[in-house]
Scaffold this active site. Structure first.
Site, PDB file in Angstrom:
ATOM      1  N   ASP A 185      32.624  20.892  34.291  1.00 33.10           N
ATOM      2  CA  ASP A 185      31.989  21.621  35.401  1.00 33.10           C
ATOM      3  C   ASP A 185      33.026  21.771  36.489  1.00 33.10           C
ATOM      4  O   ASP A 185      33.934  20.938  36.601  1.00 33.10           O
ATOM      5  CB  ASP A 185      30.807  20.840  35.989  1.00 33.10           C
ATOM      6  N   CYS A 203      37.595  43.191  30.607  1.00 39.78           N
ATOM      7  CA  CYS A 203      36.398  42.427  30.983  1.00 39.78           C
ATOM      8  C   CYS A 203      35.167  43.342  31.053  1.00 39.78           C
ATOM      9  O   CYS A 203      35.251  44.472  31.519  1.00 39.78           O
ATOM     10  CB  CYS A 203      36.641  41.754  32.332  1.00 39.78           C
ATOM     11  N   CYS A 224      32.298  42.466  32.695  1.00 37.41           N
ATOM     12  CA  CYS A 224      31.388  42.053  33.780  1.00 37.41           C
ATOM     13  C   CYS A 224      31.142  43.232  34.726  1.00 37.41           C
ATOM     14  O   CYS A 224      31.886  44.213  34.717  1.00 37.41           O
ATOM     15  CB  CYS A 224      31.968  40.860  34.534  1.00 37.41           C
ATOM     16  N   HIS A 283      32.353  37.844  38.166  1.00 39.22           N
ATOM     17  CA  HIS A 283      33.525  38.009  37.301  1.00 39.22           C
ATOM     18  C   HIS A 283      34.095  36.654  36.874  1.00 39.22           C
ATOM     19  O   HIS A 283      34.385  36.433  35.697  1.00 39.22           O
ATOM     20  CB  HIS A 283      34.623  38.813  37.989  1.00 39.22           C
ATOM     21  N   CYS A 296      34.153  44.459  36.855  1.00 38.57           N
ATOM     22  CA  CYS A 296      35.227  45.168  36.158  1.00 38.57           C
ATOM     23  C   CYS A 296      34.768  46.487  35.560  1.00 38.57           C
ATOM     24  O   CYS A 296      35.585  47.390  35.362  1.00 38.57           O
ATOM     25  CB  CYS A 296      35.820  44.272  35.072  1.00 38.57           C
ATOM     26  N   ASP A 306      24.670  15.381  38.894  1.00 35.60           N
ATOM     27  CA  ASP A 306      25.570  14.256  39.126  1.00 35.60           C
ATOM     28  C   ASP A 306      24.780  13.151  39.828  1.00 35.60           C
ATOM     29  O   ASP A 306      23.602  13.317  40.154  1.00 35.60           O
ATOM     30  CB  ASP A 306      26.810  14.700  39.902  1.00 35.60           C
TER      31      ASP A 306
END
Lengths: 376, 376
Positions: free
Chosen positions: A267, A305, A307, A336, A310, A93
C-alpha cells in the site's frame, strides 16, 4: 486462515508469487496494490472510479478514523464499507505507525501509546486491545496488529527493544482479536535492517499464528538498497502459505523489486498524493505536469494508457489545470496514477504466471530509461 | 438564426416557453441551465459527469481563458471543446462583465477596456473586436457581444450612458463577428431597472439583429424583487422567435421566476460554487452539510434524488468529508447540485409542455417551505 479466507499461490517465478486471497467481500489478486483511503476516501476519487482502476482492496487508517468521525460513529452508521460506499475488502492499519509519526505529541509505555490529536489536541490512548476494538468497529476485513516502529536513525539496541515490545503487543492483539469469522488478523514483523532481529520477530509471530504477515519498519527512510537487502531474506522467514504484506511501499520500482522478492501485498499514498501535486507515473518514468514544457503539448500524458486522463486530455490541458489549481487536475492525475499502478500489478501477475518475470522487469526498467516522452 | 442553428418554441404557458435550440454540436433543450466552466473545467467535475446530470451546454469565460492558458494556445490545441473534452455546445461570455468586476484595475474608454490581469498584473485590452476574435479562437458555439455593465449603485444617467456605449459595442461586435456558419452571436440588453432604457436597448439590438438576446445587468445586487420586476416586461421587448438568455442567474427560485417570465437560458456558478463549500440545494431547500446536526444522520441528502451523492452516501458521510476538507465532498456536492438544477429544468420544461406550470411552481415553493428533512 480465518474462516471465509483462503490464500492460494497459483504460480511462482523465483521468489515471486502470484495467486489470490479469497475473502467474504471478494477476491484480492496478488501481488496486490492497495490504494490508501485515509479518512474514508481515496482522495479526489469516487470509490467506483478506484474500483475501475482495478483495485481489489483499499487501506483505511485507524488513527485518522478514530479521531474523525470516530470508530463508534462509523459502527453506528453500519461500518466503514457502507460509510464510504466501498463493498470490497478493506484492510485497516493499527494506528501504531501514525501515532509514532506524531513525535513529541506521544508517550510510549508497555501498555500502549498516549497521544494528542493533531486535529484538536484532545488526549487519546491506543493499546493493542483498543486498536483491535476500533478495527472491529470499523468492520475491517483485514486487521493489523498494533505495533511500534522506532523513528530512524535508531541503534540496533533500540530497534531490538522496540521489536520485542511489538511482539508482546502482537500476542495481546491476537488475544484481543479472538475469533472473528470473516475477519483476518495479520502480524507485523519488525527488526529494522538486522537479519537476526527480523528472524527473531518472524519466529515470535509464527509461534503466535496469524492469517498473514506484514514486513513493517521499512520505507521509513532507510533507502531502497537497504530495503531490498532486508527483502532478500525477510520474506523467507515467513510461512510460504500465508500472504506477505510490505507496508507503505512505494514507488513503482520499489514495488517491482518487492514483488521479485516474494511480497504479495503493498500500500502507499504515493500515487494519490503525487496526483494532487501534478506528478504522474508512467511506463516511461515520472512526469511533472507543472513543468512549462507541457504547456503546448497536444499529446496525451501516456499514449499507452487507457485511463480518462490519457484518453480525454492533452498534456497541455493537464498542465493548465494543475497550474490553475483546478480540482480536475487532482482528479485526473490521481486516477491516472492509480490506473498505472494497477496496470503494473497486472503486468507483474501475468508475468509471474507464465514464468517471464525477469523479462518483464527488464522491460520495465528499459521503459523508464527512455525518457518520459519523445521530443515534439 | 445563424447557419446550422434553429430555435423552436414547442409550447408556451403564460409567458413561459419550452422548446429547443438546435446547433451543429447538439440540441439545447429550453429552458436550459448552463453550468459554468470558468477555466476550461466545471470545477470538481469530469465533463462526462456534467453531461450525465443532463446539461446540454456549458459556459466558458473569455476573461479567464484569455489570460490562462490564452485563446491562441487553446486554438492551436484544437479549440476549447477538444481542450476540455466537451463536444457539445459551449457559450462564452464576452469578458466584459468580469473585466468590470476588476474595479480599479480597469480603465474604460469608447474603444474598450484596458485592465491588469488578476494573475500576474500584466496589461491587456478588451474591445468588441478583440472579444469576437478571442471567442472565435476558443471555437465558441454561442458568442456574446462585448458589453459594459455599470457597478451598482449607479444613477439612471450612468446606466443610460453605459447602456448606449454597450449598444455601440453591440454594433461593433456584430460587424467584427461577420458571418460564421455554425456559430451564433447573441446581443445583450442593458438598461438597469429602468423600463424605458430596457426598451431603448432592446430596440437598438433588434435593429442590429442577433441570433439570440440576453438580459444583462441583472443579478448584480439589485435583489430578486427588482430583478423580477424587470423580467415582467423586458423579455417582451425581445423577438419571440429568438432565445432569451438571463445572464448569471441564479438560485433555484430565481430560475423558476425567470422561466415563468419567459426566459429560455440561464447560467450561474452557484450550484458548483455552493458544492465546494458544503452547501446543497434540494427540493426541500438549501442544506448546509457543515452543520453538526448531520453528523449521525444515516439518511441521504435528498431521498428523491438519483445522483451519486444521494444514492451512495449518508448525510453523516457528506458531513464528515466536508468537515475534513476532502475533495470528494466538493465532487459529490457539486454533482448533486448540478443534478438538482437539471432536474428542476426538466420539471419546468415538462410542466410548460403540458400547460401545468402554475401547479409545478406552487409545488416547488411548497417543497421548500417544508424544511430540509424530517426530524430523526
Amino acid at each position: 486462515m480465518a474462516t471465509g479466507f483462503t490464500f492460494t499461490v497459483a504460480a511462482t517465478d523465483g521468489a515471486a508469487r502470484t495467486g489470490a486471497i479469497k475473502t467474504p467481500r471478494g477476491e484480492i489478486r496478488t501481488p496486490a496494490f492497495m490504494p490508501v483511503g485515509t479518512a474514508a476516501t481515496v482522495k479526489a476519487m469516487l470509490p467506483e472510479s478506484v474500483r475501475a482502476t482495478g483495485a481489489d482492496i483499499l487501506l483505511g487508517n485507524t488513527y485518522h478514523l478514530m479521531l474523525r468521525p470516530t470508530a463508534e460513529r462509523i459502527a453506528a452508521l453500519g461500518g466503514l464499507h457502507r460509510f464510504m460506499n466501498w463493498d470490497r475488502p478493506i484492510l485497516t492499519d493499527s494506528g501504531g505507525f501514525q501515532v509514532m509519526s506524531l513525535g513529541p505529541l506521544r508517550k510510549l509505555t508497555e501498555e500502549g501509546v498516549r497521544f494528542s490529536s493533531h486535529l484538536d489536541g484532545s488526549k487519546h490512548m491506543l493499546t493493542p486491545e483498543r486498536s483491535m476494538e476500533i478495527q472491529a468497529l470499523l468492520g475491517s476485513d483485514i486487521v493489523m496488529c498494533f505495533d511500534e516502529c522506532p523513528a530512524l536513525p535508531a541503534t540496533e539496541a533500540e530497534v531490538a527493544k522496540s521489536m520485542r515490545l511489538s511482539m508482546r503487543w502482537a500476542q495481546r492483539s491476537r488475544d484481543a482479536f479472538g475469533d472473528r469469522p470473516g475477519h483476518a488478523l495479520f502480524g507485523i514483523m519488525q527488526g529494522g535492517v538486522t537479519r537476526d532481529l527480523r528472524q527473531e520477530s518472524a519466529k515470535a509471530l509464527t509461534d503466535i499464528g496469524f492469517d498473514g504477515y506484514a514486513v513493517g519498519g521499512l520505507a521509513v527512510g532507510e533507502g531502497q538498497e537497504a530495503m531490498f537487502s532486508v527483502l532478500d531474506y525477510a520474506p523467507g522467514f515467513l510461512p510460504a502459505d500465508k500472504p506477505r504484506y510490505l507496508m507503505g511501499v512505494g514507488k513503482p520500482d520499489d514495488i517491482v523489486g518487492a514483488v521479485e522478492r516474494g511480497i504479495d501485498m503493498m500500500d502507499c499514498v504515493l500515487p494519490s498524493r503525487s496526483g494532487r501535486t501534478g506528478q504522474a507515473w508512467t511506463p516511461r518514468g515520472q512526469v511533472n505536469l507543472r513543468n512549462a514544457r507541457h504547456k503546448d503539448d497536444p499529446r496525451p500524458l501516456d499514449e499507452s494508457c487507457t485511463c480518462p486522463a490519457c484518453t480525454g486530455y492533452s498534456r497541455a490541458y493537464l498542465h493548465h489545470v494543475v497550474k490553475s489549481d483546478e480540482i480536475i487536475g487532482s482528479m485526473l492525475l490521481t486516477w491516472h496514477n492509480l490506473h498505472y499502478y494497477q496496470v503494473l500489478m497486472q503486468g507483474l501477475r501475468d508475468a509471474i504466471a507464465v514464468g517471464r518475470l525477469a523479462g518483464f522487469v527488464a522491460s520495465f526498467h528499459a521503459g523508464r530509461a527512455s525518457g518520459d516522452i519523445d521530443p515534439l
